[in-house]
Design a protein around this motif. Sequence first.
Motif, short mmCIF file in Angstrom:
data_model
loop_
_atom_site.label_atom_id
_atom_site.label_comp_id
_atom_site.label_asym_id
_atom_site.label_seq_id
_atom_site.Cartn_x
_atom_site.Cartn_y
_atom_site.Cartn_z
N GLN B 63 24.29 22.04 67.96
CA GLN B 63 24.62 23.21 69.18
C GLN B 63 24.86 21.97 70.49
N ARG B 134 21.37 26.73 89.11
CA ARG B 134 21.60 26.34 87.35
C ARG B 134 23.00 26.40 87.08
N THR B 139 24.82 20.92 76.39
CA THR B 139 24.64 19.82 76.41
C THR B 139 24.79 18.77 77.28
N ARG B 140 24.24 18.08 77.67
CA ARG B 140 24.03 17.31 78.91
C ARG B 140 24.62 15.97 78.46
N ASN B 141 24.86 15.08 79.47
CA ASN B 141 25.63 13.66 79.16
C ASN B 141 26.91 13.99 77.60
N ASN B 163 21.42 22.09 88.98
CA ASN B 163 20.41 21.71 88.38
C ASN B 163 20.96 22.09 86.79
N PHE B 164 21.23 20.87 85.66
CA PHE B 164 22.22 21.37 84.23
C PHE B 164 21.66 21.90 83.23
N VAL B 165 21.46 22.86 82.86
CA VAL B 165 20.37 23.33 82.31
C VAL B 165 20.99 23.74 80.59
N GLU B 166 20.75 23.86 79.63
CA GLU B 166 21.13 22.98 78.65
C GLU B 166 20.92 24.79 78.10
N VAL B 167 22.14 25.10 77.54
CA VAL B 167 22.01 26.04 76.74
C VAL B 167 23.13 26.52 75.47
N ARG B 180 19.08 34.05 84.39
CA ARG B 180 18.44 32.78 83.39
C ARG B 180 19.74 31.86 84.32
N ILE B 181 20.69 31.43 84.12
CA ILE B 181 21.61 30.47 85.14
C ILE B 181 22.74 31.33 85.75
#
Lengths: 252, 318, 274
Positions: B63, B134, B139-141, B163-167, B180-181
Motif C-alpha cells: 500500500q 476526509r 498511507t499517512r506519514n 481527517n486523513f483516511v488511508e486508501v 466515502r472520502i
Amino acid sequence: MSRYAFLVGGGFVVILLACAEMAVRGGFVSPYMAPAPSQVALTLASMFSEGRVLAPLGQTLGLLLAGFTLACVLGIALGLAMGADERVYNLFDPLVEIIRPIPKPALIPPLMLFLGFGAEMKIVIITMAAFFPILINTIGGVKTIDPVVLQTARTFRVGPARTIFQVILPSATPMILAGARVALGLALVVAILGDMLASNGGLGFEIVDMQRAFMLPEMYAWVVVVSLLGLLQAFLFHRLESWLTFWARNNA
Amino acid sequence: MLRRSVFFAIILLQALVTQVHAAEKTALRVSLIPIFDIIPFQAAQTQGYFADQNLTLDGTPSQGGAQGIPALLAGSVQIAFTNVVSVLQGLERGLPLRIIAPAQETIGTPPDSAGLVTLAASGITSGADLSGKRVGVNTRNNIIWLYARSWIDQNGGDSRAVNFVEVPFPQMPDALLNGRIDAAMVSQPYLGDLLQDKAVKALGWPYSAGGLRTATSVYVVTERFTAEHPELISAFVAGLRKGIAWSNENFGSDAYISMVSGYTSIEPEKIKAIVKQARWKFPDVVNVESVRRTMELMIHYGTLKAPIDINAAIIAAR
Amino acid sequence: MNAQNITPRGQAVAQHTLISIEAVSKGYGTGNANLAVGSVDLQVGRGEFLSIVGPSGCGKSTLLKIIAGLVPQSSGTILIDGRPVQGPPAKLVYLFQQYAKSLFPWLTVEQNVAFGLDPTVARSKAERHARCMDLLGKVGLAASAQLYPYQLSGGMQQRVAIARALAADPKVLLLDEPFSSVDALTRLELHDLVLSLWESTDLTVVLVTHDVEEAIYLSDRVAVLGPRPSTVTHSYHTDLPRPRDPVATPAMERYQLLRIELLERLLSGRRPKP
C-alpha cells in the motif's frame, strides 16, 4: 486464583519480560522489530500522564459498547423467539448458519463500500460480530431449559409473556451470559480492526499511525493499552456474571 | 549544489567487477506500488534487462512505503520501492536503510505525478473547505500526506483539522466517486484516470508549488543486504538504468502504453490520454537538494526532529 | 374386603364426584402403538384423598400429568367439576417429583411462593407479603423466607413447593411421588404436614406413589394401576380412623391386612414361584 498461584504466574511473566529486555539490550533482537519492554513502559507512562490515552480510548470504547449493547438486545430478542417457537427457528436458521461462520473482519471491506469509514460502519460491524454468539447461546439456553421448569409454569397457568420474561429468560441467563462473554471479546477485536481500516481515530488507528511513522515504542504502548482494555473488560464482565448467576453455580 | 552521480560510478565499477555468481539466476522480491513511479522497473522487467543480469524479480504489491519498509526489515522482501519521507523517518529512528536507486521526481508543473482532487459538485475550492472533511492518502506519514498537508496549510486551511483516511491508490477513484472520502491526493495514473471523469475536478497541485522538481520515491535495501550482496545491487541498478533509458526514449509508444495498462489495470485509452498531458522523464540520480527541502517540511510538521545527511544513506554498488 | 363408599366427611362419592376419568388411554409413537395407559376409569370425590399405586413404568405419573392437563390423552375424557380438561385447569396444581428443578433457583423462598399467587387478583405488596409469610408459616418455613432454594435441604424444598402450590388457592392438588427422594424421617414429617393441610381445607388430593404404606397411611382410598397397558385393577377404601398417627395407625390390623393385600397385588407375577 489463590495468592500463591497468582505470584507464580505473575513471576513467570516478569521473568519473560526481563528476558526480552536483555535480548533487546544485548542486540539479539533488532530494536526496529521490538523495543525494550522498559522503553515501552516509559512511553506508556508518559502517554498516560500527558492524557493522550483518553480520547482514542473513549472513542473505541464508546463504539464498542454501542455495538455490543445493540447486539445483546437483538440477539436475545431473536434468540428467545427462535428458541421458543419452532416456526421462527426454521425461518431464520438457514440465514444464521450462512452468515455466522463468516469471520466478521472479512465483512469489513464490503461494509466500507456501503457505509464508508465512519462510526456507523464500525457500529454495524461490531454489532454483527457480537450478535451471533449471543443469539446462538440464547437459543441454546432456551432449548435446554429443563422441562420441569416449563411445566411448572404451565401448571400455574402462567401466560406466554410472563413465561418468557419471568421463567425462560432468567433460566437461560447463564448460557446467554456465556455467549455475551465471547461476544465481548469478538467485539473488541472487530472494534480495533475497524479503527485500523477506517482510520478516523481510536486505539487501532493509533497503532497503525505509530507504525507508519516507525515510532515503535509508542506503537507497542498502544498495544498494551488495548490489552489492558481487554483485561478490564473481562474482569468487569466476570463480576457481572457472578452477580447475575449466583444461583446457577450452586444449583448445579 | 551537490549531485551525486550514483550511476556513473556504478557503471564504471560494474565494468571492473567480475560477477562471481554470473551464471546463477538469483530471485529477489521487490515491494511495489502500482503507480507511474515504477515504470522504469516494469520496463526493465518486460524488456528483459533484469534477466540479462541473471536476476529474477518478484514484485509484491504494497500500500505504501510505510508498509514496504517493515516488510524489508522483516526480510519478506529484499528491495522496497518507497517514498522519501518514509525513508527519512526510518533513518532517523535508526533503521538500517540504504538507497540504491531513484524512482520518481516531480515535474514541477501540473499535471504532476500526484495531485489533490475532489468532486466537482463538492464546492471545495480551498484548504479551508477541507476542515473536518476526509482526505484520502495511500498511507499517512508519507510524502503524499506531507505535501497534502503543506498545500492545505498554504491555501487557507488547517491540516490538523483534516481527517486523513488511508486508501490504497487503486481504490481511490472508487472511494472518491462513492463519497466515502471528500478529496484525495492521488498518484498517477489513478490521478489522470479520475480527472478524465467529468464529476471530478483538480483541487490543487502540492508538488508543483515553486515549480521545482522534487524527488519523491526511491528504491531501498537493508544495510546488511549491501554488505552481503553488493553484486545483486549492481545487477539491479544496471538493469533498472536500462529500464529508465528505455522509458525515457519510448515515452508514449504503444509498447509503453500497453505495459503501463497491464500493471495498473487501467484501460490503454485512458493511459494514452494521461500520457499525452505531460512529458515524463524519469531521473537517473537522486535529487538530493530536493530531499533537503522535503526534510524542512518534515521538521515543520514534526515528523522529523532534525535534518539528516542523506548522502550517507545513498550507496554506490561495489 | 369390604368396599364401603365412605368419604372422610360422610358424603357418598357418586353424588359428589369432582374428577371423573373415563376410558382414558395414552399411547406413544405412530398410531399410538405403545400404550402406556390402557384404559382407565376412575372417580375422585370432592375432598377425597386418593392414592394411586402401581409398579414402576405402569404409567401412573403419565396418568397424573393427563389429569393435570400437562399431557393430552390419546382417548377418553377427563372432567373436573363437569368441565373437560384441555390444558392445565384452573384451581389445580401439579407438584413435581423433582422439586429441586421445579423451584426457581433465582428467586428467594418467599418470591417462589409469591409466584404461585394468582396475578389477576389485585394485591398490594403488603398483602402479598402477608399471604406468603402465612403460607410459609403453615409449612414451617417462615424463618427461611429470604433464603434461596439451593440453601435448603430436600425436605424444605418440597415444603416450599407445597406452599407455592397453596398460594394458587387450588381445589385439587396432584402429587407425583413427592416424597420418594427424601429420607425416611423427613418423609414422616411431610406426611403429617400434608395431612394437616388437607384436613384444614377442602382440598381434593390425588397422590401417586410406589410406596404402599405411604398410600395407605395418607389416603381415604387406594387405587391399584396394573402394568402396561395399565388399567385400574383394584380399588380399596382404607377405612382407617383419622387423624392418622405415625405409630398407632400402622399397628392396626386393618392397616396390616391392607398392606399385605396391596403388596400381593403389586408383586403378583413378579415373585419367584416357590
